[in-house]
Write a protein that holds these residues in place. Structure first.
Motif, PDB file in Angstrom:
ATOM      1  N   UNK A 816      39.614  14.727 -31.982  1.00 13.04           N
ATOM      2  CA  UNK A 816      40.219  15.049 -30.702  1.00 13.04           C
ATOM      3  C   UNK A 816      40.719  13.769 -30.015  1.00 13.04           C
ATOM      4  N   UNK A 817      39.935  12.693 -30.091  1.00 15.95           N
ATOM      5  CA  UNK A 817      40.384  11.405 -29.531  1.00 15.95           C
ATOM      6  C   UNK A 817      41.659  10.951 -30.244  1.00 15.95           C
ATOM      7  N   UNK A 818      41.627  11.036 -31.577  1.00 14.43           N
ATOM      8  CA  UNK A 818      42.801  10.603 -32.347  1.00 14.43           C
ATOM      9  C   UNK A 818      44.026  11.440 -31.988  1.00 14.43           C
ATOM     10  N   UNK A 819      43.824  12.757 -31.897  1.00 15.20           N
ATOM     11  CA  UNK A 819      44.956  13.624 -31.588  1.00 15.20           C
ATOM     12  C   UNK A 819      45.556  13.281 -30.223  1.00 15.20           C
ATOM     13  N   UNK A 820      44.732  13.100 -29.234  1.00 16.30           N
ATOM     14  CA  UNK A 820      45.224  12.784 -27.889  1.00 16.30           C
ATOM     15  C   UNK A 820      45.966  11.444 -27.885  1.00 16.30           C
ATOM     16  N   UNK A 821      45.461  10.484 -28.633  1.00 16.64           N
ATOM     17  CA  UNK A 821      46.142   9.189 -28.712  1.00 16.64           C
ATOM     18  C   UNK A 821      47.496   9.321 -29.404  1.00 16.64           C
ATOM     19  N   UNK A 822      47.525  10.017 -30.540  1.00 17.36           N
ATOM     20  CA  UNK A 822      48.786  10.213 -31.248  1.00 17.36           C
ATOM     21  C   UNK A 822      49.772  10.991 -30.392  1.00 17.36           C
ATOM     22  N   UNK A 823      49.285  12.051 -29.777  1.00 15.82           N
ATOM     23  CA  UNK A 823      50.146  12.893 -28.955  1.00 15.82           C
ATOM     24  C   UNK A 823      50.683  12.100 -27.767  1.00 15.82           C
ATOM     25  N   UNK A 824      49.830  11.282 -27.175  1.00 15.58           N
ATOM     26  CA  UNK A 824      50.248  10.490 -26.028  1.00 15.58           C
ATOM     27  C   UNK A 824      51.279   9.444 -26.370  1.00 15.58           C
ATOM     28  N   UNK A 829      53.974  13.064 -36.219  1.00 12.97           N
ATOM     29  CA  UNK A 829      53.602  13.260 -37.620  1.00 12.97           C
ATOM     30  C   UNK A 829      52.113  13.099 -37.820  1.00 12.97           C
ATOM     31  N   UNK A 830      51.577  12.006 -37.328  1.00 14.67           N
ATOM     32  CA  UNK A 830      50.129  11.797 -37.419  1.00 14.67           C
ATOM     33  C   UNK A 830      49.372  12.794 -36.545  1.00 14.67           C
ATOM     34  N   UNK A 831      49.953  13.191 -35.417  1.00 18.37           N
ATOM     35  CA  UNK A 831      49.306  14.198 -34.568  1.00 18.37           C
ATOM     36  C   UNK A 831      49.181  15.520 -35.317  1.00 18.37           C
ATOM     37  N   UNK A 832      50.226  15.877 -36.070  1.00 19.07           N
ATOM     38  CA  UNK A 832      50.184  17.126 -36.831  1.00 19.07           C
ATOM     39  C   UNK A 832      49.133  17.066 -37.934  1.00 19.07           C
ATOM     40  N   UNK A 833      49.041  15.918 -38.609  1.00 20.53           N
ATOM     41  CA  UNK A 833      48.007  15.772 -39.645  1.00 20.53           C
ATOM     42  C   UNK A 833      46.611  15.895 -39.023  1.00 20.53           C
ATOM     43  N   UNK A 834      46.435  15.286 -37.844  1.00 21.37           N
ATOM     44  CA  UNK A 834      45.139  15.365 -37.168  1.00 21.37           C
ATOM     45  C   UNK A 834      44.857  16.781 -36.694  1.00 21.37           C
ATOM     46  N   UNK A 835      45.902  17.474 -36.242  1.00 12.71           N
ATOM     47  CA  UNK A 835      45.724  18.856 -35.792  1.00 12.71           C
ATOM     48  C   UNK A 835      45.245  19.747 -36.932  1.00 12.71           C
ATOM     49  N   UNK A 836      45.748  19.493 -38.126  1.00 13.93           N
ATOM     50  CA  UNK A 836      45.287  20.267 -39.283  1.00 13.93           C
ATOM     51  C   UNK A 836      43.802  20.042 -39.537  1.00 13.93           C
ATOM     52  N   UNK A 837      43.382  18.780 -39.406  1.00 15.67           N
ATOM     53  CA  UNK A 837      41.963  18.475 -39.579  1.00 15.67           C
ATOM     54  C   UNK A 837      41.127  19.147 -38.488  1.00 15.67           C
ATOM     55  N   UNK A 839      41.857  21.887 -36.920  1.00 12.34           N
ATOM     56  CA  UNK A 839      41.828  23.325 -37.231  1.00 12.34           C
ATOM     57  C   UNK A 839      40.770  23.605 -38.298  1.00 12.34           C
ATOM     58  N   UNK A 840      40.736  22.737 -39.322  1.00 12.36           N
ATOM     59  CA  UNK A 840      39.739  22.919 -40.388  1.00 12.36           C
ATOM     60  C   UNK A 840      38.326  22.708 -39.862  1.00 12.36           C
ATOM     61  N   UNK A 841      38.218  21.902 -38.777  1.00  8.45           N
ATOM     62  CA  UNK A 841      36.903  21.662 -38.172  1.00  8.45           C
ATOM     63  C   UNK A 841      36.573  22.685 -37.104  1.00  8.45           C
ATOM     64  N   UNK A 842      37.422  23.690 -36.959  1.00  6.58           N
ATOM     65  CA  UNK A 842      37.142  24.757 -36.013  1.00  6.58           C
ATOM     66  C   UNK A 842      37.553  24.451 -34.585  1.00  6.58           C
ATOM     67  N   UNK A 843      38.491  23.534 -34.391  1.00  9.74           N
ATOM     68  CA  UNK A 843      38.917  23.178 -33.031  1.00  9.74           C
ATOM     69  C   UNK A 843      40.446  23.096 -33.009  1.00  9.74           C
ATOM     70  N   UNK A 844      41.122  24.244 -33.102  1.00  8.99           N
ATOM     71  CA  UNK A 844      42.593  24.222 -33.142  1.00  8.99           C
ATOM     72  C   UNK A 844      43.180  23.693 -31.831  1.00  8.99           C
ATOM     73  N   UNK A 845      44.343  23.061 -31.948  1.00  9.45           N
ATOM     74  CA  UNK A 845      45.028  22.550 -30.764  1.00  9.45           C
ATOM     75  C   UNK A 845      46.327  23.317 -30.578  1.00  9.45           C
ATOM     76  N   UNK A 846      46.762  23.404 -29.331  1.00  9.00           N
ATOM     77  CA  UNK A 846      47.980  24.141 -29.018  1.00  9.00           C
ATOM     78  C   UNK A 846      49.193  23.272 -29.292  1.00  9.00           C
ATOM     79  N   UNK A 847      50.206  23.870 -29.931  1.00  6.73           N
ATOM     80  CA  UNK A 847      51.425  23.125 -30.233  1.00  6.73           C
ATOM     81  C   UNK A 847      52.163  22.782 -28.951  1.00  6.73           C
ATOM     82  N   UNK A 848      52.824  21.647 -28.970  1.00  2.30           N
ATOM     83  CA  UNK A 848      53.615  21.237 -27.800  1.00  2.30           C
ATOM     84  C   UNK A 848      54.881  22.049 -27.670  1.00  2.30           C
ATOM     85  N   UNK A 849      55.290  22.730 -28.722  1.00  6.06           N
ATOM     86  CA  UNK A 849      56.488  23.551 -28.645  1.00  6.06           C
ATOM     87  C   UNK A 849      57.758  22.729 -28.795  1.00  6.06           C
ATOM     88  N   UNK A 850      58.895  23.386 -28.522  1.00  5.68           N
ATOM     89  CA  UNK A 850      60.197  22.754 -28.701  1.00  5.68           C
ATOM     90  C   UNK A 850      60.400  21.650 -27.684  1.00  5.68           C
TER      91      UNK A 850
END
Length: 918
Positions: A816-824, A829-837, A839-850
């Motif tokens: 979650x820390x990594x995702x927020x840093x990448x997203x920020x 690309x790295x945010x999407x890879x982290x989001x997949x992880x 999701x696999x860890x049971x903590x899906x994140x909401x897409x930023x959309x278009x």
């Protein structure tokens, strides 16, 4: 207004350009055609059409002014200098300097003059549309041509229309190439016949009409002159036509016959008018008493329509001027120039006086030659490199002493190279090379040759010549030889992997080693730079590390602001990347940028932007990196080129993979075409980012396999390659890369590298407890780096390791820390890879959309403006960074708001990291 026959299409195009300017946009049209095809008539037409509502600026270039630097620009802008106060200080100072209103110790950068001219025209157009007309643009002086072409390329939404008339065949550099063109050709038979009829006051026989049209090929000037030349009996068919009908050179001879038929006083007045490049009637009347004519002498010439004298002296056609001047005996031309030199001296025009004295000299005269050389120095200090070259070449021709003659020819060649005229520079250099002097002379000649190669975009050839120059000078001036080797080093860096044998950085190193600094000779910062680079190429990074660090420290301490500082800073930035020292790179790159901006130096600014943008990208400050790459791309566009590397690197980090893949081919093509091989390693790095952020480890490893050698400038990718190798089962390769990273961290123990080393060790250890401690150590080190990218990657990989260790809750926290840093930071690309992880860890994140909320895509220029505005830059600051006018920025910004459906800069700022272009 005279009727134009057969020019409906041309008039329609010009009318559209005027309408664009009336509607607040800019338009440029280059009328291109042969002599006499009617380009000037079209300029007269558009001027008459615009007279009611446009402010009009017009300049008619003449051949005699081609060597007077900035002469055309001065005459065009002189009435508008009251607007100078609206310009930024560096631009205002540059324009004042070239116009002789202010003195500085170094010549102004032509690029700054272009920006100032752009700003001046845009400011003038605020009160209503502006029309700028330039006739016979092929005779523009080199500096004015370059500046006006720059302005024409950067105008967009400024209520300015620019129309140039230029011949379609010229052996000079065509600065107008690539601008919107309109071919102006001869008239068709019907239109040509109608034009001939309109020029004949009496009867025109149909057969004569057809013969004249065919003989002239429909050339409008030839048709009009034929109507004037032929008698009424010939036109009516009662007398035979001459064979052939006067055309081309025959026209010039006709004009000369007309001039020779005039009274002696009038002939002298015509010759003085042809010899005076200022076209100022005051100069003419001042010279009259000495030459034996007064104002009454003009009547006969005006009656024959050879010239008119009003606010300026203007010949009816350039061929008349040419015929009068070159048809006069040399002794008469010399007498006229001598009189004009006296007038110029009385008016305080010392440089023009020198120019006339040069034309008046018929025999070698070292006194005149010396005065010409001094004038050349003054003109050079105002940025008039073309005029300086011309005066130096003329001084050389008047110099009886051969060594002095050779030196002046060499200086003339160098001035032409700086002016941007490689053909003229090469011709002068070839003439200078015929004078075989000592080794110093030969070495300096080779250095000028290198500058010509550099001007022509051939860095490898420039390196060859610089190395040859250093070898020649080594035995006679070791200090100059080694200074030249620093130039060679920078050129070889540009060539990179495309450098041929004998022009690589290794070749430079071998030459440096063969030309050691003699004992007791004080070492300069340049020597420290050379020795460090030599060591890394000949001894490897192991032994060269201390010298690289010493060189970096020497550059850091350097207080000089001489031009050599730019080369030292550029080399030190390269050394910092070789050592993986992101702290030194950041400091040196921004100092290079600040110094280039302070001095208004374009080439160093291009180098600085590439280093500062890379520094910010490594740190993960992608928005700032993108701003700098945008500015770099805008700079290249303003110089008439393209640069795609920055866009590729940003697209790779942003996770815009399709955009990145589309840019890869452009980067490769540009590198191959320009010989800029340095781009290719960054191209490979971009590929590794694309693959790694998608978890394609084998492809990521292959992108940089065996490419991160001792001199490689992407050492920050070593830790990524350890990850790629370890994840695709290349354990031996991962261990080898880890050892290299360990040695690098020993030499440069900065937080970034220490954290990279800990992360790489964690990736390769089989001990879970050791791995965890190493990941935590990596995070601690990376918390002390300047930006978020390394810290984000360490949290990401630690989280991935925790999930595979089935410590899901802890993994979610790290991921979650990594995702927020990448997203920020916008690393999607790295945010999407982290989001997949996650999701696999049971903590899906909401897409930023278009990114655009369904809105239209932006153009590249709109995207650049939008990103800068989102970052808080004012319109004036955006204009300065993208080399545009404020009005153009305002126009683009309005379109951005409409396309993205935003209503404030604050809303735009929320989308900053997602702004892209079509």
């Amino acid at each position: 207004m005279d009727e134009l026959f057969g020019r409906d299409e041309e008039c329609g195009r010009l009318a559209a350009a005027l309408e664009d300017a009336r509607q607040g946009m800019s338009a440029v049209v280059v009328l291109r055609g042969g002599p006499g095809t009617g380009k000037s008539a079209l300029l007269d037409h558009v001027r008459s059409t615009a007279a009611a509502d446009f402010e009009i600026m017009r300049f008619d270039a003449v051949e005699s002014e081609t060597e007077l630097g900035f002469a055309a620009l001065h005459q065009l802008l002189r009435p508008h200098l009251a607007q100078l106060s609206t310009l930024p200080d560096p631009q205002r100072d540059a324009l004042c300097q070239v116009f002789g209103l202010q003195e500085r110790t170094s010549p102004p950068d032509r690029f700054l003059v272009g920006l100032a001219s752009l700003g001046l025209l845009a400011a003038r157009a605020e009160n209503g549309p502006l029309l700028c007309l330039v006739d016979d643009a092929h005779w523009l002086d080199e500096e004015s041509a370059a500046v006006l072409a720059f302005v024409a390329r950067r105008l967009y939404a400024d209520s300015v229309a620019m129309v140039f008339a230029v011949r379609d065949q010229t052996d000079r550099v065509d600065h107008l190439a690539g601008l919107p063109e309109l071919a102006v050709t001869s008239l068709g038979a019907e239109a040509a016949g109608r034009l001939l009829e309109s020029a004949v006051s009496g009867v025109l026989d149909p057969d004569v009409r057809s013969r004249v049209v065919v003989s002239t090929g429909g050339n409008p000037l030839a048709l009009i002159e034929a109507a004037r030349e032929l008698s009424s009996d010939q036109l009516s068919g009662e007398a035979p036509l001459p064979e052939p009908i006067p055309l081309g050179r025959a026209l010039e001879r006709k004009y000369l016959r007309e001039a020779l038929a005039l009274p002696p006083q009038t002939r002298t007045l015509l010759l003085a008018s042809a010899a005076d490049p200022t076209s100022d009637p005051n100069v003419l009347w001042r010279a009259g008493p000495e030459l034996g004519f007064d104002a009454t002498a003009a009547a006969a010439a005006e009656e024959r329509h050879l010239l008119s004298i009003r606010e300026t002296v203007k010949f009816r056609h350039p061929l008349i001027r040419s015929a009068v001047y070159y048809g006069a005996p040399l002794s008469q031309r010399a007498r006229v120039h001598a009189a004009l030199a006296e007038v110029a001296g009385d008016l305080g025009e010392v440089d023009l006086r020198a120019w006339h004295l040069a034309a008046a000299a018929t025999d070698p005269d070292d006194v005149v030659a010396t005065e010409l050389e001094r004038a050349a120095e003054r003109i050079r200090d105002r940025g008039g490199w073309t005029g300086s070259s011309t005066l130096l070449a003329r001084a050389a021709s008047l110099t009886p002493d051969l060594p002095t003659r050779a030196r002046r020819l060499l200086a003339a060649a160098e001035a032409s190279a700086v002016a941007g005229s490689p053909g003229r520079a090469q011709a002068l250099l070839d003439e200078a090379a015929a004078h075989r002097e000592d080794r110093r002379y030969t070495g300096v000649l080779q250095r000028v040759q290198a500058r010509i190669h550099r001007l022509m975009g051939a860095p490898a050839a420039a390196t060859y010549s610089l190395l040859a120059a250093a070898r020649e000078l080594g035995s006679v001036d070791i200090r100059l030889a080694r200074d030249i080797l620093v130039e060679a080093l920078v050129q070889a860096q540009i060539s990179g992997s495309l450098a041929p044998q004998g022009a690589s950085r290794l070749s430079v190193a071998e030459t440096v080693r063969s030309l050691p600094l003699p004992a007791g000779t004080p070492a300069t910062t340049g020597d420290a730079v050379l020795e460090a680079d030599t060591a890394v190429h000949l001894e490897g990074l192991g032994g060269a590390g201390p010298r690289l660090q010493q060189a970096i420290e020497a550059v850091r301490r350097e207080e000089s602001t001489d031009p050599e500082l730019f080369q030292w800073l550029a080399a030190a930035c390269s050394h910092a990347t070789i050592l993986g020292d992101d702290i030194a790179l950041h400091e040196l790159a921004w100092r290079l940028e600040a110094e280039a901006r302070r001095q208004g130096a374009v080439i160093p600014m291009a180098l600085a932007l590439s280093h500062t943008a890379l520094s910010e990208l490594i740190a993960g400050r992608i928005a700032e990196s993108e701003r700098l790459f945008d500015q770099s791309a805008a700079l290249e566009e303003a110089r008439g080129s393209q640069l795609y590397l920055g866009a590729l690197l940003v697209a790779a980090w942003r996770g815009r993979f399709e955009e990145a893949r589309a840019l890869t081919e452009a980067v490769q093509e540009h590198a191959a075409r320009t010989g800029q091989g340095y781009q290719l390693i960054f191209y490979d790095y971009a590929r590794s980012v694309i693959e790694l952020s998608q978890g394609r480890y084998h492809e990521a490893y292959l992108s940089l396999e065996d490419k991160i050698g001792d001199t490689c400038q992407v050492k920050f990718a070593l830790v990524d390659m350890v990850e790629a190798a370890a994840r695709c089962g290349k354990d031996d390769e991962a261990t080898r890369l880890l050892e290299r990273l360990s040695h690098l961290a020993d030499r440069s123990p900065v937080p970034g590298l220490l954290g990279d080393l800990a992360r790489a060790q964690a990736l390769t250890t089989a001990d879970p407890s050791a791995a965890e401690e190493l990941y935590l150590r990596a995070i601690r080190h990376h918390e002390n780096t300047r930006g978020p990218s390394r810290r984000a990657r360490s949290h990401q990989l630690y989280g991935e390791w925790l999930r595979r260790e089935r410590r899901t809750k802890e993994a979610r926290y790290e991921l979650r820390i990594a995702y927020e840093l990448f997203d920020g930071m916008g690393a999607q690309g790295y945010a999407a890879r982290t989001a997949q992880e996650l999701y696999a860890a049971g903590d899906p994140v909401q897409s930023r959309g278009d990114a655009h909320g369904g809105g239209s895509r932006l153009t590249p220029q709109e995207a650049r403006v939008a990103r800068l505005a989102a970052g808080g830059a004012t319109n004036a600051e955006i204009a300065a960074q993208l080399y545009l006018s404020v009005h153009t920025v305002d126009y683009h910004l309005r379109k951005v708001f409409r396309k993205l459906d935003v209503h404030s800069r604050r809303e735009l700022a929320d989308r900053r990291d997602r702004i892209t272009s079509a």
